[in-house]
Design an enzyme around this catalytic site. Structure first.
Site, PDB file in Angstrom:
ATOM      1  N   HIS A 205       0.790  -1.241   0.000  1.00  0.00           N
ATOM      2  CA  HIS A 205       0.000   0.000   0.000  1.00  0.00           C
ATOM      3  C   HIS A 205       0.818   1.286   0.000  1.00  0.00           C
ATOM      4  O   HIS A 205       0.260   2.368  -0.188  1.00  0.00           O
ATOM      5  CB  HIS A 205      -1.016  -0.012   1.143  1.00  0.00           C
ATOM      6  CG  HIS A 205      -0.436   0.149   2.509  1.00  0.00           C
ATOM      7  ND1 HIS A 205      -1.139   0.701   3.554  1.00  0.00           N
ATOM      8  CD2 HIS A 205       0.784  -0.176   3.023  1.00  0.00           C
ATOM      9  CE1 HIS A 205      -0.401   0.708   4.640  1.00  0.00           C
ATOM     10  NE2 HIS A 205       0.766   0.179   4.352  1.00  0.00           N
ATOM     11  N   HIS A 206       2.141   1.208   0.198  1.00  0.00           N
ATOM     12  CA  HIS A 206       2.979   2.410   0.097  1.00  0.00           C
ATOM     13  C   HIS A 206       3.540   2.619  -1.307  1.00  0.00           C
ATOM     14  O   HIS A 206       4.068   3.699  -1.597  1.00  0.00           O
ATOM     15  CB  HIS A 206       4.150   2.337   1.081  1.00  0.00           C
ATOM     16  CG  HIS A 206       3.756   2.428   2.520  1.00  0.00           C
ATOM     17  ND1 HIS A 206       2.934   3.417   3.007  1.00  0.00           N
ATOM     18  CD2 HIS A 206       4.069   1.639   3.590  1.00  0.00           C
ATOM     19  CE1 HIS A 206       2.750   3.239   4.308  1.00  0.00           C
ATOM     20  NE2 HIS A 206       3.423   2.163   4.681  1.00  0.00           N
ATOM     21  N   ALA A 207       3.463   1.604  -2.157  1.00  0.00           N
ATOM     22  CA  ALA A 207       4.029   1.715  -3.503  1.00  0.00           C
ATOM     23  C   ALA A 207       3.163   2.644  -4.351  1.00  0.00           C
ATOM     24  O   ALA A 207       2.002   2.353  -4.614  1.00  0.00           O
ATOM     25  CB  ALA A 207       4.126   0.334  -4.141  1.00  0.00           C
TER      26      ALA A 207
END
Length: 706
Positions: A205-207
């Site tokens: 989810h941080h990409a």
């Protein structure tokens, strides 16, 4: 003759006659019963249960190949203290599922037949076309290039990256969680499983579309959601993504920020942008753009250490109402377990039971079409226990009881949830009262047109205070020339300039205790009271013949958008000193008493003007307000003087005591004391005598008789 007599005796025997009649009745009953059975009508034919969900299994995605992405060790210490995003994370979850009988795989080798409860969903690598639905071609090519990089190049890219690492297996491993998430969602949408659990890594989810970050290479959930919407346009028109990872899913949010088909809701630590990823995009006021406006909801934790009470409150007040109104066709949980109790990175206290309850609530949406995709979580025991609780609920078990169901959410969280609701009410009917007070729309700013036909309550409160002090004690106004503030901002005793000893009370506008009508929003005037915390100090000072200056700082002036009560307090105190107090010929002793946020004006004055010749003490009741440091511009020794001559009373639960229980706040904040209670009214009542005694000591007026 004898035979005739015998025959007659037999015929006249009553027992024999009764026996014969009973036998005849029995034969008749049997005959009727047979006839009834043969004529009974079938009302409801026997049929198979008309249910689809319950007979299905829960899908499980797991593949050992995802463990091949690992950090290259450069020292012995990295070996004994591995990177938090440890390949063993998914293994420990798979292992605990087997240990508890949810899957049948005693060798933990990834068998195809998992038993009666869970169905294996084969993991495949996502195609380039699927990944490009979210990520740029340049980003995909960069991750692919790591396959052929040398050790030195991999270490260099790891050093350059934003909390990511690479090895030669990173590209192949990163395609698997993307493909696994897609297949887990497909199995649910196609009705092959009732719901699914994707035990995958690396997380996603941080990409962001153009870059890796935060242990994430590709945005697994975003890639899955994009491809499901593309390939199942008839059955899946709306997807809700609930991200309960302790970090904001900046990559997922960016992928759908302008999309009205995806409702993204994230619960995460923010703390004014100090917590990773630390971007403004994680703030609660980021609601989407264009078509996506209103379809992004950030529920930000303003403090650390949140637990079950805070998460359940957020779900009950925000998440579930939004979910029910949105009516998704599929719900995807970005399931990071780094908010779990025991995770040293998240530093929060969510229990496995709470994760079970949240899963249970989300199962009620989208007809049970739910896919749980692993994100973060770095304590191996905590992540395993939490995932087990989620898996049990997915299979059909009720969630375990919460350990402390009576625990209240932190006050800071309650305030933040209220801010979220007020903001999101612009877009969601579930947050608007259908029978609201027609006099004002409190979702809109108070403007001139509203003020012209309504009377601001804080103005009425100050007028009441003015009338009381004027009628009872002959208080007069002290003009603030050229300052755009109400005339009654500063009140004082008559002949204040001739007073030898002065108490200066600086306070916020008084609060109101009131019962509110849940339908109309109006308050019950018969049971409402003004809580004037300053009055006790004013009366105490008047009893001792002190001069009194009462300064009321309005919360807002309504008209200017950039009004700040804190800045106004600072300007008013500087004005009073420069234009009045320093010219009073008789003043020898001054005690400042600050209540609420307005006390910042006192601290500002002490740092910008040398008042030590007459200022004997400073008492501040800040409650839950932020500590204000004294910034000495006139003398470096001011901080030491301020510490010795001040008492700063804070709530028992004030944030300054949570950051480091063993350390007290620094001297520049004054002598900060922790009260036994919370709330301004309570701590003033608790410490009133201590505060007044401290003033008498500083005035050298204390005696044993008092």
């Amino acid at each position: 003759m004898d035979s005739v007599m015998v025959k007659k005796e037999v015929l006249e025997n009553p027992d024999h006659d009764l026996k014969r009649k009973l036998e005849e009745n029995k034969e008749e009953e049997n005959s009727l019963s047979t006839t009834s059975k043969s004529k009974r009508q079938v009302i409801v034919p026997v049929c198979m249960p008309k249910i689809h969900y319950s007979p299905l299994k829960t899908g499980l995605c797991y593949d050992v190949r995802m463990r091949y992405h690992a950090k290259i060790f450069t020292s012995y210490f990295e070996y004994i203290d591995p990177h938090p995003e440890d390949p063993r994370r998914i293994y420990r979850i798979y292992k605990i599922l087997a240990e508890n009988g949810l899957i049948n795989d005693p060798t933990l080798s990834g068998v195809d037949d998992l038993g009666d409860l869970m169905l294996k969903i084969p993991v495949r690598a996502a195609t380039s076309e699927e990944i490009l639905e979210v990520h740029t071609k340049e980003h995909l090519e960069f991750i692919e290039s790591t396959e052929k990089m040398s050790r030195e190049e991999l270490l260099k890219e790891t050093e350059k990256g934003d909390s990511v690492y690479f090895n030669n297996d990173s590209y192949a491993s990163a395609r698997l969680p993307c493909g696994g998430a897609i297949e887990a969602c497909k199995a649910v949408v196609e009705g092959r499983v009732k719901n699914s659990l994707a035990v995958v890594r690396p997380p996603g989810h941080h990409a962001e579309p153009q870059a890796a970050g935060g242990f994430c290479l590709f945005s697994n959930v975003a890639v899955a959601a994009k491809n499901i919407l593309k390939n199942y346009p008839e059955s899946v028109r709306r997807i809700m993504i609930l991200d309960w990872d302790i970090h904001h899913g900046n990559g997922t949010q960016k992928s759908f920020y302008q999309d009205d088909q995806v409702l993204y809701v994230s619960l995460h630590r923010f703390e004014m942008g100090k917590y990773y990823p630390g971007t403004i995009q994680g703030q609660y006021d980021q609601t989407g753009e264009g078509k996506g406006e209103g379809f992004n909801c950030n529920i930000t934790w303003p403090v650390g250490g949140v637990g079950d009470a805070e998460y359940m409150w957020a779900f009950e007040q925000v998440v579930m109402p939004m979910g029910r109104e949105f009516k998704p066709d599929l719900v995807i949980i970005s399931s990071g377990f780094d908010a779990a109790d025991g995770d040293t990175i998240g530093q929060c206290h969510v229990t496995p039971s709470c994760y079970g309850h949240m899963t249970h609530m989300l199962k009620s949406l989208a007809r049970g079409n739910l896919c749980v995709v692993l994100e973060g979580g770095y304590n191996l025991d905590a992540i395993a226990r939490s995932a087990l609780s989620v898996a049990k609920v997915l299979i059909g078990e009720p969630p375990d009881e919460l350990p402390d169901p009576l625990s209240d959410p932190k006050p800071e969280v309650i305030e933040m949830i209220d801010k979220v609701i007020r903001l999101q009410s612009k877009y969601w009917n579930c947050f608007r009262r259908r029978h609201a007070n027609s006099g004002c729309n409190f979702n809109e700013p108070i403007n001139d047109s509203i003020i012209s036909k309504n009377f601001p309550l804080q103005k009425a409160i100050r007028q009441q205070q003015q009338h009381y002090l004027s009628d009872e004690f002959n208080f007069v106004t002290l003009p603030l020339v050229s300052m755009d503030l109400p005339d009654n901002t500063v009140l004082c005793t008559p002949n204040i300039s001739e007073s030898n000893t002065i108490i200066i009370v600086v306070h916020d506008t008084s609060d109101i205790w009131a019962k509110r009508n849940v339908i109309s929003g109006t308050i019950d005037l018969s049971s409402s009271v003004i809580i004037d915390n300053s009055l006790d100090f004013i009366k105490w000072g008047l009893d001792r013949k002190y001069g009194i200056i009462d300064v009321n700082i309005p919360l807002t002036l309504f008209e200017p958008d950039n009004y700040s009560g804190m800045i106004t307090s600072q300007e008013v105190l500087i004005y009073l000193w420069d234009n009045y107090i320093k010219y009073f010929p008789s003043v020898a002793k001054i005690a400042f008493i600050g209540i609420g946020d307005s006390y910042s004006g006192i601290v500002h004055l002490l740092g910008h003007r040398d008042t030590r010749a007459v200022t004997k003490t400073v008492i501040n009741f800040l409650g839950d307000k932020q500590l204000k440091p004294l910034v000495p511009l006139v003398d470096e020794t001011l901080s030491e003087w301020y510490f010795k001559n001040s008492l700063i009373f804070s709530n028992n639960s004030h944030q300054c005591w949570k950051e480091n229980e063993s350390r007290k706040p620094r001297k520049k904040f004054g002598r900060v004391l922790r009260c036994d209670t919370d709330g301004l009214n309570n701590i003033i009542e608790e410490r009133f005598e201590e505060a007044t005694d401290f003033i008498l000591d500083s005035f050298e007026e204390w005696s044993d008789e008092e």
